[in-house]
Structures are given as C-alpha cells and as structure tokens.
Enzyme design. Structure first.
Site, PDB file in Angstrom:
ATOM      1  NE  ARG A 131      -1.602  -1.925   3.094  1.00 28.77           N
ATOM      2  CZ  ARG A 131      -1.404  -3.211   2.861  1.00 28.77           C
ATOM      3  NH1 ARG A 131      -2.164  -3.862   2.032  1.00 28.77           N
ATOM      4  NH2 ARG A 131      -0.429  -3.851   3.456  1.00 28.77           N
ATOM      5  CB  THR A 132       3.517   2.492   2.236  1.00 26.51           C
ATOM      6  OG1 THR A 132       2.772   2.148   3.388  1.00 26.51           O
ATOM      7  CG2 THR A 132       4.217   3.816   2.459  1.00 26.51           C
TER       8      THR A 132
ATOM      9  CE  LYS B  44      27.050  -4.978  -6.416  1.00 28.27           C
ATOM     10  NZ  LYS B  44      27.017  -3.904  -7.414  1.00 28.27           N
TER      11      LYS B  44
ATOM     12  NE  ARG C  40       7.271   0.543   5.019  1.00 30.13           N
ATOM     13  CZ  ARG C  40       6.011   0.137   4.903  1.00 30.13           C
ATOM     14  NH1 ARG C  40       5.745  -1.107   4.575  1.00 30.13           N
ATOM     15  NH2 ARG C  40       5.028   0.977   5.114  1.00 30.13           N
TER      16      ARG C  40
ATOM     17  CG  HIS D  98       3.925   4.184   8.562  1.00 31.34           C
ATOM     18  ND1 HIS D  98       4.164   5.021   7.505  1.00 31.34           N
ATOM     19  CD2 HIS D  98       3.376   3.059   8.024  1.00 31.34           C
ATOM     20  CE1 HIS D  98       3.770   4.436   6.384  1.00 31.34           C
ATOM     21  NE2 HIS D  98       3.293   3.244   6.675  1.00 31.34           N
TER      22      HIS D  98
END
Lengths: 154, 304
Positions: B53-54, B82, B103, B131
């Site tokens: 969703r985000t 890496k 995120r 959030h």
C-alpha cells in the site's frame, strides 16, 4: 576531604580526584574514563567510605589525567553529586561539581538492537538527558536503570 | 516552520497536519487541477522491506501530480546486498531525485538517513518506530468520518511494535483526543511513547479488555498482532483471539463508531464487519493517495 579518608587514599601529584561519587559506582567511573588497568594508569579508589553529604561515597583518583567535558557529562548521569578536583603539583587548582548535560554523544550504546546506531553506520549514538534517565535520539528508547551498563568503551 | 523532512509524527504540529489535510481535501475534490503540477519532478523510493500500500500509493500520488519515481528495487538486487551502508546509499540516491521516500527495518533509520541528505526525506516506516504518512491518512479518515471535536479513540492490538500506533498516538495529542490503549500486557505502548504522551498532557488510559471502553469510543483503530511476537504458537492464538472483533462485538458500540485498520488484516477484524456501517478501512487505504499527493505537493513546493 576528611583526614580519615586521606589515610585510605594517598595524595596525587598531577591529575584528577573525583569525589562524592555515588557509593558503589567507582568502577563505572573508571569504565567511563576507559581505564581498565591495562594502560598502566596510576589509579586509587576508595569505595563506600563514610560521607557526611552522601552517607557512603566513592572516591577515584587518577594520576596524570584531566577529564574531558564528554567524560564529565556522562559521569554526571551515574554520579550526579560528584565533584571534580584538578590537581597540579599536589594542590587542587580547580574544583567544580558536575552538571547534567542536555545530551550525551558517542558514549552510551543504545540497548535496542534494532536501533540504527548499533549497526555499521557512520553515526554516533546520541542520548537526550531526561529528568530521570536518558533517551536515544534515533529510536526513542529510554534507559532509566543501570545507565552505566550501557557505556560503550572501545 | 518549514519542514525539510517528515521523520516522526512527534514533530508535526496541529497546523502542519491541518495544512496537509486541507490540501488533501482540495486535491480529492479536483484531482485534475494538479495533474501537471510537478511535471518533470522525480521521487526516489527506497523500500528496504516489503510494502504494498505505502509504496503503491506514493507511486500513484507522484504520478498523479505529473511527476515520476525512480525506485531502488528490491534490496537483494541493490548495492545494499554488497554491504553498502545506508548513509552511503541515501547520499548517492539523493542526486537522482527531488525528494526521497524510505522504508527501512531499523528504528531511527529515517532520522539518520535525513542527516546525510539535502533533499526532503519522508519516513515510510522505520522498524517499530514511526510511520507518519500513515498517520496523516488516518487523521484524514477520522476528520472525514468522525471529526476532531470531543473525540475518543480506542487503539487496539500490538501497541508495542506497531509503528502506525506510535505515530497516531503522538498526533492525536495535538487534537486533545481521549485515547484508550487496548492490548495484552506484553504488547503495551513502549516507554518512549508513553513518556511523550504524558509530557504532552494527553488524556490516556490503558486496558487489557476492549469491553471496558468500547461503548465510549468514536473511533476504534485495530492493528494486527503478529505471531512472531510470542514465544509459541499456542500462546499467540490464545492472546490474539482476545483482540479480534466481529459484527457481534460491535453491537455494544455506538451506532456511529468508525472502525479503522492500517491493513493488511489477517483475522483481527472478521469479514462480517465489512458489511456494517462501522467499517472504514478500505476508504482509509484509498485516502493514502490524495493525502500523499498533498504531502508531496507541500514538500516539493517548500510549503510545509
């Protein structure tokens, strides 16, 4: 300092006497200073000696070493009543109480293993000093008990 | 005060929040008016953990403003694999975009990343931390459905690790809402959030049983309790079962109770609730687009 105590702990020539440390915290004071004996520093400690002001107190004397502001800041968290005496040529040339700083940087390790500051990133730990305890500026974790356990010494 | 970065709901004032919600309402009413507004602008998206969703709603929001996105792609196909530090990754990527959305699975990652970049950085979830953009769409949904006057909100589920809960609780303090936190003992609000609510003078109470407060609520915000938070499956089933609602549970609630959920849900809200007038969680998810359009618009214009 009382006569009684001077019998227990000898005078130093140059260095720092940290007095009025909360009883039982002397080894943590040494941890803050990064002293574990392996560097050859000359150190004397008095633990749980009688004190008019504190009941029992610890005293730490370090030869040939003056404390940085960072060290004094962290010291204030575990020993808020401590006094710092700078000694030169056997005389106390400076004497002051510790003051609680607004924040401490790079000294405590965040106990939250999921905090970004505990990973391999170019960032110092940063803790705001609260009325009671300290708080990680990154993940908001609050430490109230046993702050000295979180002192990070390389 | 202009905000360069959106890291925590703690740093959003009521005026900041209202400016985003007002702009979102304008955009929702006439989306065509902003269709070319950010033509040529690029949003860098860095999702170090999965998101549906985000990520999709930020992408939709940027494209509906006439802009586009440049995406890092999955972590296992990026330079992170890496061994590149987060600080290096964001310092490189800021050169490709006008703003960043990130995120990351670690708490404090967004704050640290923001210290290394000059373009605005938006926290789209940092571990169990914050959030804030979810909170903006939650607040938009609350304003549309219940209003902010004399508001009583119940927040239920995993309050300890739920980042949407932490952000929402912070933001609700600016609206003088009464907050009731309902959770098992082991998943209560973390000390840091409780400290902030007390400092803000918030009206808050903690409960282990929804029945104690259900009939007083205007909004019930339900979150998922995850199995991995418990030592074993049996314990999880036993505890999680006490924090599930269905249509029958809601018979004891006010008629106009609004039920919200940041989604995805598993079984904490039974499907029979979807058919009731209480259910607002799909609308809530749809609000992600106009609210994120508003936030991006204000940030790209330097107006927040």
């Amino acid at each position: 300092m009382s006569d009684d105590q001077q019998l227990r702990v000898s005078k130093i020539t140059e260095g720092t006497v940290i007095d009025h440390v909360t009883g039982g915290q002397a080894l943590n004071v040494l941890a803050i200073l990064g002293i574990d004996g392996s560097g050859g520093e000359e150190v004397s400690i008095g633990m749980n000696v009688p004190s008019e002001r504190l009941g029992r107190k610890d005293v730490v004397k370090v030869e040939g070493r003056e404390l940085s502001q960072d060290e004094v800041d962290v010291l204030s968290l575990i020993a808020p009543a401590a006094t710092i005496n700078i000694v030169r040529d056997y005389d106390v040339v400076e004497k002051h109480r510790v003051e609680r700083p607004g924040e401490v940087v790079g000294v405590l390790q965040c106990p939250n293993r999921n905090c970004i500051t505990t990973k391999d990133e170019p960032v110092d730990s940063r803790f705001a000093v609260l009325e009671e305890g300290v708080r990680c500026a990154y993940c908001d974790t609050i430490i109230r008990e046993s702050i000295a356990d979180h002192i990070h010494v390389d | 005060m202009p905000q360069d970065h959106i890291i925590s709901a703690k740093h959003l004032s009521r005026a900041d929040i209202e400016s985003v919600l007002d702009r979102a309402a304008e955009i929702a009413a006439d989306p065509d008016a902003v269709a070319d507004r950010h033509d040529g602008k690029l949003l860098g998206t860095l999702f170090f953990e999965p998101s549906t969703r985000t990520k999709m709603s930020f992408t939709a929001a940027m494209k509906r403003l006439g802009g586009d996105i440049v995406d890092m792609g999955p972590v296992d196909q990026s330079s992170v694999k890496k061994g590149e530090s987060l600080a290096d990754t964001v310092r490189v990527v800021e050169g490709y975009a006008d703003a960043l959305v990130m995120r990351h699975p670690l708490e404090g990652s967004a704050k640290m990343a923001s210290e290394f970049v000059d373009v605005p950085l938006i926290n789209a979830g940092d571990g169990a931390g914050q959030h804030p953009t979810q909170t903006l769409l939650d607040l938009y949904t609350i304003r549309e459905s219940a209003g902010f006057d004399d508001l009583t909100v119940g927040i239920m589920g995993d309050l300890k690790y739920g980042r949407t809960v932490h952000s929402l609780a912070h933001a609700l303090t600016t609206f003088d809402a009464q907050q009731h936190f309902v959770s098992p003992e082991s998943l209560k609000l973390p000390r840091g959030v409780r400290y902030d609510l007390h400092e803000a003078g918030a009206s808050m109470r903690e409960h282990t049983d929804l029945d104690e407060v259900l009939d007083s609520l205007d909004v019930l915000y339900v979150t998922r309790i995850q199995a991995e938070r418990f030592p074993d499956e049996d314990e999880y089933r036993k505890v999680a079962g006490e924090y599930q609602i269905d249509a029958e549970t809601l018979e004891a609630a006010k008629d106009d109770l609004v039920v919200m959920h940041p989604l995805p849900r598993v079984d904490e809200i039974a499907p029979d609730v979807d058919e009731t007038d209480h259910a607002r969680y799909f609308e809530q998810a749809h609000n992600g687009v106009p609210v994120r359009m508003a936030l991006l618009d204000l940030i790209l214009e330097g107006n927040l």
